[in-house]
Design a protein around this motif. Structure first.
Motif, mmCIF file in Angstrom:
data_model
loop_
_atom_site.group_PDB
_atom_site.id
_atom_site.type_symbol
_atom_site.label_atom_id
_atom_site.label_comp_id
_atom_site.label_asym_id
_atom_site.label_seq_id
_atom_site.Cartn_x
_atom_site.Cartn_y
_atom_site.Cartn_z
ATOM 1 N N GLN A 155 0.836 -1.198 0.000
ATOM 2 C CA GLN A 155 0.000 0.000 0.000
ATOM 3 C C GLN A 155 0.871 1.249 0.000
ATOM 4 O O GLN A 155 1.821 1.358 0.783
ATOM 5 C CB GLN A 155 -0.916 0.030 1.224
ATOM 6 C CG GLN A 155 -2.127 -0.882 1.124
ATOM 7 C CD GLN A 155 -3.057 -0.698 2.312
ATOM 8 O OE1 GLN A 155 -2.622 -0.666 3.456
ATOM 9 N NE2 GLN A 155 -4.339 -0.604 2.058
ATOM 10 N N ILE A 156 0.554 2.177 -0.854
ATOM 11 C CA ILE A 156 1.271 3.450 -0.903
ATOM 12 C C ILE A 156 0.475 4.455 -0.076
ATOM 13 O O ILE A 156 -0.361 5.207 -0.588
ATOM 14 C CB ILE A 156 1.452 3.947 -2.356
ATOM 15 C CG1 ILE A 156 2.106 2.863 -3.206
ATOM 16 C CG2 ILE A 156 2.296 5.219 -2.380
ATOM 17 C CD1 ILE A 156 3.505 2.484 -2.781
ATOM 18 N N GLU A 157 0.708 4.433 1.213
ATOM 19 C CA GLU A 157 -0.003 5.310 2.142
ATOM 20 C C GLU A 157 0.960 5.818 3.199
ATOM 21 O O GLU A 157 2.014 5.217 3.447
ATOM 22 C CB GLU A 157 -1.165 4.572 2.815
ATOM 23 C CG GLU A 157 -2.311 4.187 1.880
ATOM 24 C CD GLU A 157 -3.102 5.386 1.365
ATOM 25 O OE1 GLU A 157 -2.885 6.517 1.869
ATOM 26 O OE2 GLU A 157 -3.942 5.202 0.472
ATOM 27 N N SER A 158 0.570 6.898 3.845
ATOM 28 C CA SER A 158 1.432 7.549 4.827
ATOM 29 C C SER A 158 1.788 6.616 5.980
ATOM 30 O O SER A 158 2.935 6.598 6.440
ATOM 31 C CB SER A 158 0.738 8.807 5.372
ATOM 32 O OG SER A 158 1.514 9.410 6.380
ATOM 33 N N ILE A 208 6.059 0.275 -5.683
ATOM 34 C CA ILE A 208 5.089 -0.564 -6.385
ATOM 35 C C ILE A 208 3.842 -0.697 -5.524
ATOM 36 O O ILE A 208 3.910 -1.169 -4.383
ATOM 37 C CB ILE A 208 5.674 -1.957 -6.681
ATOM 38 C CG1 ILE A 208 6.934 -1.844 -7.550
ATOM 39 C CG2 ILE A 208 4.641 -2.843 -7.365
ATOM 40 C CD1 ILE A 208 7.628 -3.173 -7.797
ATOM 41 N N GLY A 209 2.705 -0.273 -6.058
ATOM 42 C CA GLY A 209 1.454 -0.357 -5.316
ATOM 43 C C GLY A 209 0.601 0.863 -5.571
ATOM 44 O O GLY A 209 1.009 1.805 -6.256
ATOM 45 N N SER A 210 -0.589 0.851 -5.006
ATOM 46 C CA SER A 210 -1.525 1.959 -5.179
ATOM 47 C C SER A 210 -1.927 2.515 -3.826
ATOM 48 O O SER A 210 -1.747 1.873 -2.797
ATOM 49 C CB SER A 210 -2.762 1.501 -5.957
ATOM 50 O OG SER A 210 -3.417 0.452 -5.261
ATOM 51 N N GLY A 211 -2.475 3.708 -3.855
ATOM 52 C CA GLY A 211 -2.918 4.359 -2.625
ATOM 53 C C GLY A 211 -3.953 5.419 -2.938
ATOM 54 O O GLY A 211 -4.447 5.529 -4.062
ATOM 55 N N SER A 212 -4.268 6.223 -1.946
ATOM 56 C CA SER A 212 -5.288 7.253 -2.107
ATOM 57 C C SER A 212 -4.760 8.426 -2.917
ATOM 58 O O SER A 212 -3.562 8.687 -2.968
ATOM 59 C CB SER A 212 -5.760 7.732 -0.734
ATOM 60 O OG SER A 212 -4.686 8.347 -0.036
#
Length: 464
Positions: A216-219, A247-251
């Motif tokens: 996950q690309i999150e804080s 590599i990944g997705s987030g908000s």
């Protein structure tokens, strides 16, 4: 065994690693000869994030969960506190009928949050079917924080005492027994498939060294701390060509914050953002990387990505207090003490560059260790199934499930009505009524009766 797997979200509605972990365990159990039926929320519209698990028997019988959309895509949604810490009658009734129809030998609950967790637990226990909760997140705090009006935390505690619990780490088990304890417990690390041999540990190339973070690309995953550390690493090793791959997705909201951090450090050419990559394509992408970095927060329950990186032959930097670190040797040289210390994190990344031979040897040792304790098919799943079987000694209910569910829902509804009655403001008092009450307070009773008699006498005179 016939096993009913309960998960708040499931493919095609998937958020992150722990939901994918549930998917992996369900598939592994089915491949091992068990009959699996996954009971989850209905995924409609924008809730369909991934491909459907067409190889599994999946029933979307619970109400759709839009609450997580604020996390995933920023779509606002009002969360019913009962969904997070109480009872949703529709989900309780749906689960009751499904259990009566399917009649499983065991119930395996992965995440009840947003389904009305108290109702899910109570219904599972009331069925008399051996029930096990797989703890991959922190539930107690969420349930306790969503007690609004009347408190059903005692009902949550009572249900837990009649269930078993598998925890992915000791710290996760501890945080899930803050409010009541489970009837029996065990700790089994999360697992990945080792159908193929682990990738060999690669030597560092002479041209460009690629560090990678995936997930996950999150804080809360420590991405901004990683950017700060990578900028410092570039300054310390200015003679080397270094790249950081995400590599990944987030908000959307965090993506903007991440881009600003990359620009502030002037790393536009050095940080490569790949976005979401299907799990089937991830091994090929990791094959071009040379080290993995996961500056996870201390309350991370486990982190599948760490064992996936080690399996891929990557020297892996991970926070010492993350759940997965419990299964790594404490003398492992790439354990991060403080993820907010960019100098420490940069030094560990630099150690991969400077002490590559010792680091490679450690990675090979970890591959052997992880294969022994985290092999999904040969270690983790057999232990989980055995724990589920051991729960067969649970006392069967003395009453019919429908009667117990009806009583539970009636109690819940009565409490709602009492809360509503006590929380409603006093109705507005008409002006005439307020004037009458003022007169009664200010004018003596004898005087008021005197004037009433005079008015009656006058009225009778007029009538005559």
């Amino acid at each position: 065994m016939k096993i009913a797997v309960i998960s708040n979200v499931f493919s095609p509605h998937v958020i992150g690693g722990y939901e994918l972990g549930c998917l992996g365990l369900a598939r592994a159990a089915q491949a091992a000869g068990h009959r699996i039926r996954v009971l989850t929320s209905r995924a409609i519209g924008r809730l369909q994030k991934r491909d459907r698990a067409s190889d599994l028997d999946v029933k979307g019988l619970f109400t759709p969960i839009y609450d997580y959309e604020n996390i995933i895509s920023g779509v606002r949604c009002n969360t019913d506190p009962a969904a997070m810490g109480g009872i949703l009658p529709a989900n309780v009734i749906a689960l009751q009928y499904e259990l009566e129809s399917f009649q499983p030998d065991a119930i395996w609950i992965f995440n009840p949050i947003a389904l009305g967790p108290v109702g899910i637990f109570e219904t599972a226990v009331a069925s008399g079917i051996p029930t096990t909760v797989h703890l991959m997140d922190h539930f107690d705090g969420t349930v306790a924080d969503h007690q609004v009006g009347f408190n059903v935390l005692p009902r949550w505690i009572r249900a837990k005492s009649k269930m078993g619990a598998i925890a992915c780490s000791r710290k996760t088990l501890e945080t899930n027994q803050v409010h009541g304890t489970y009837g029996r417990t065990t700790v089994i690390p999360n697992g990945v498939s080792f159908d193929k041999a682990s990738q060999p540990v690669k030597s560092l190339p002479g041209d460009c060294v690629n560090f990678v973070y995936f997930g996950q690309i999150e804080s809360h995953k420590g991405i901004l701390q990683l950017i700060d550390a990578f900028a410092l690493l570039k300054k310390r090793h200015s003679g080397k060509h270094l790249q950081l791959h995400l590599i990944g997705s987030g908000s959307e909201s965090f993506r903007s914050e991440l881009d600003q951090s990359i620009t502030r450090h002037r790393l536009e050419r050095d940080v490569v953002q790949h976005g979401f990559i299907p799990p089937s394509e991830l091994p090929e992408r990791l094959d071009t990387m040379h080290a993995a970095v996961f500056p996870l927060r201390p309350d991370e329950p486990f982190a599948y990505v760490v064992i996936e990186a080690i399996r891929a032959g990557l020297p892996t930097i991970v926070s010492r207090h993350a759940g997965v670190a419990e299964f790594l040797p404490q003398q492992y040289p790439l354990l991060l003490h403080d993820r907010d210390n960019s100098s420490e994190l940069a030094s560990l990344m630099g150690r991969v560059l400077l002490d590559n031979q010792p680091v490679r040897e450690w990675t090979s040792r970890l591959q052997t260790l992880i294969r022994e304790i985290c092999d999904l098919d040969r270690s983790c799943l057999p232990r989980c199934i055995e724990f589920l079987r051991e729960g067969s000694g649970v006392t069967q209910p003395r009453r019919h499930l429908a009667d117990m569910v009806n009583d539970g829902l009636a109690s819940w509804q009565s409490s709602l009505q009492l809360q509503l009655a006590t929380s409603q403001p006093n109705p507005a008092i008409p002006v005439g009524k307020r004037l009458e009450r003022w007169v009664r307070r200010k004018v003596p009773t004898s005087t008021r009766y005197f004037w009433k008699r005079q008015l009656r006498w006058l009225s009778s005179r007029k009538a005559g």
